[in-house]
Design an enzyme around this catalytic site. Structure first.
Site, short mmCIF file in Angstrom:
data_model
loop_
_atom_site.label_atom_id
_atom_site.label_comp_id
_atom_site.label_asym_id
_atom_site.label_seq_id
_atom_site.Cartn_x
_atom_site.Cartn_y
_atom_site.Cartn_z
N SER A 179 1.57 1.76 -5.71
CA SER A 179 2.08 1.10 -4.75
C SER A 179 3.36 1.49 -4.37
CB SER A 179 1.67 -0.09 -4.73
OG SER A 179 0.54 -0.58 -4.36
N LYS A 233 9.75 -6.14 0.02
CA LYS A 233 8.48 -5.77 0.70
C LYS A 233 8.70 -7.71 0.46
CE LYS A 233 4.65 -4.11 -1.23
NZ LYS A 233 3.98 -3.94 -2.72
N SER A 244 0.30 -0.07 -2.09
CA SER A 244 0.43 -1.94 -1.20
C SER A 244 1.77 -2.29 -0.30
CB SER A 244 0.11 -2.68 -1.57
OG SER A 244 0.97 -3.36 -2.72
#
Ligand code: GLN
EC number: 6.3.5.7
Length: 483
Positions: A175, A76, A151
């Site tokens: 997330s 990420k 997210s």
């Protein structure tokens, strides 16, 4: 080759069925071909990947082994990667190349993992749909008109579309678990302090926790093994031994006490999801688990408390992005105030600005007691509810989300509507508990997740339950059409 899980890749590499270099090239080609439809990557790191793959092959040729040695993954884009853009999904950090590797990145690299790239995400990890990214929305491979969740939407979409077997992600209010639910993956948010936050760009420091996103619990165990452990660089890292997660997957579920909170099945839950959750309970009962209704009476207060605490911490964490030290700087500032105002006004998107304003307001003199302090008291009540529940049961089970993935744009003009979708996930962050989401079926062709929560440091229990469930169900093996 792209269908292989981490566990299968490890076996294939050990048996010399293919090399890490071959696998890496295959996946990079697949990303080039398919990712334009999804937008799941912000940066690709082809050169690094090939170099790491060759090094891993050489280590294997020298007799080394290891489940992650030569395994392709992605990070990420809020994990700092030395010399590589680390954008956090924001214009603010569009030109930021991290000067060092996050602990998670360094540990996985040392274990021999191959980094294919950096995945798309909501700006500064604020969001539940991956629509607040400066680099554009991510599409859900199960239906390109729907969001993949957020997210960590980029990591989720990429793994679900079989662009790679697993990716790192972070969970501040859901997330990891919510995008796992929306894309038919297994995702684990570890206990707060289990995985180092050093070099993981902060959203809300007392809630943020890194963890794995993969297709199976078995693969989450492999990736978590590479991520977890004490880190003296992170003052909230906890010095607690890391068990062998893969070795713990085969425990019997005979007599496992599952608590199902009655508050989870309120009017806000899609009844079709409720039915799938009940089916997963029945499945676990067949494996020997005993089910009991429990109560988490303060759950209804969790969303307002979270949406005070998280923005409060964010307003403080994000004050470092001032156009002076790093990040976006406006052109031709007239004076220092103009520099701050325009750099921040131009660098941050609307959702980030909204949270900074909410957070600064909640922390300001005169409002601190009414909002921030109150929210902290609720946080304690939420934790106490869990502690009481875990006196009676071994795990807590419920839906991961009240609804399946919504259409792109459906909630972008109504932030509160999106905040309400976090109802089942944020309580684990407020209490610091580990939580896992795993595939439990489909509604209108869109995946549904079931969430399991466990006491502190019982990640192994969650992975064991999920693995046993996955040995007896096939939801997690379903592949989105076109991928
Ligand atoms: N949707 C939540 C938020 O926007 C959680 C995000 C996250 O876990 N990073 O705050």
């Amino acid at each position: 080759m792209h269908q292989l899980t981490l566990a299968e890749i490890a076996r294939g590499l050990a048996d010399k069925k293919f090399s890490s270099e071959e696998l890496t090239k295959t996946l990079l080609a697949r990303i080039a071909l398919l990712d334009p439809q999804l937008n799941s990557f912000i940066s690709l790191t082809e050169d690094l990947a090939l170099q790491q793959a060759k090094a891993a092959d050489a280590r294997r040729a020298n007799g080394e082994s290891g489940a992650l040695l030569g395994a392709p993954i992605a990070h990420k884009d809020l994990f700092c990667t030395q010399g590589i853009r680390t954008s956090c999904g924001s214009k603010m950090l569009d030109n930021f190349k991290a000067p060092y590797d996050a602990t998670v990145v360094a540990k996985l690299a040392a274990a021999g993992a191959v980094t294919l790239g950096k995945t798309n995400m909501d700006e500064f990890a604020m969001g539940s749909a991956n629509e607040s990214s400066y680099y554009g929305a991510v599409k859900n491979p199960w239906n390109l008109e729907h969001v993949p969740g957020g997210s960590s939407g980029g990591s989720a979409a990429a793994v679900a579309a079989r662009l790679l077997p697993a990716a790192t992600a972070t969970d501040t209010g859901g997330s990891i678990r919510q995008p796992a639910a929306f894309t038919n993956l297994t995702g684990l948010k570890p206990t707060y302090g289990r995985v180092s936050r050093w070099g993981m760009i902060a959203y809300a420091s007392s809630l943020d926790q890194g963890g794995p996103l993969a297709r199976t619990a078995e693969d989450c165990a492999i990736l978590l093994q590479g991520m977890a452990g004490f880190d003296p660089q992170d003052s909230t890292s906890i010095d607690e031994p890391v068990p062998d997660y893969s070795a713990g997957l085969n425990g019997s579920l005979q007599g496992l006490r599952i608590g199902v909170p009655k508050e989870y099945f309120s009017a806000g839950l899609d009844p079709r999801i409720a039915e799938l959750i009940h089916n997963s309970v029945k499945e676990l009962e067949k494996l020997g688990a005993v089910v009991k209704e429990i109560s988490l009476p303060n759950m209804q207060h969790a969303i307002p408390a979270y949406y005070v605490i998280a923005p409060a911490e964010a307003s403080s964490n994000l004050s470092r992005f001032d156009g002076v030290r790093f990040g976006h700087r406006c052109a031709d500032p007239k004076n220092l105030e103009d520099l701050y105002k325009r750099s921040r006004g131009e660098g941050f998107g609307p959702e980030v600005q909204r949270r900074i304003m909410v957070g600064a307001y909640a922390l300001s003199a005169g409002y601190y007691d009414a909002y921030y302090l109150k929210a902290q008291k609720i946080r304690r009540l939420v934790k106490n509810d869990f502690m009481a529940a875990f006196n009676e049961v071994d795990i807590i089970l419920g839906p991961t989300t009240p609804n399946p993935a919504w259409k792109l744009g459906a909630k972008s003009s109504d932030p509160v509507a999106a905040y309400l979708e976090d109802v089942y996930t944020i309580t684990a962050n407020l209490a610091g508990l580990p939580g896992l989401s795993m595939p439990a079926g489909f509604v209108d062709g869109l995946p549904v997740g079931v969430q399991l929560l466990a006491p502190y440091f019982q990640e192994g229990r969650l992975l064991n339950v999920a693995h046993q469930y996955q040995l007896n169900t096939d939801w997690h093996t379903r592949t989105p059409t076109g991928f």
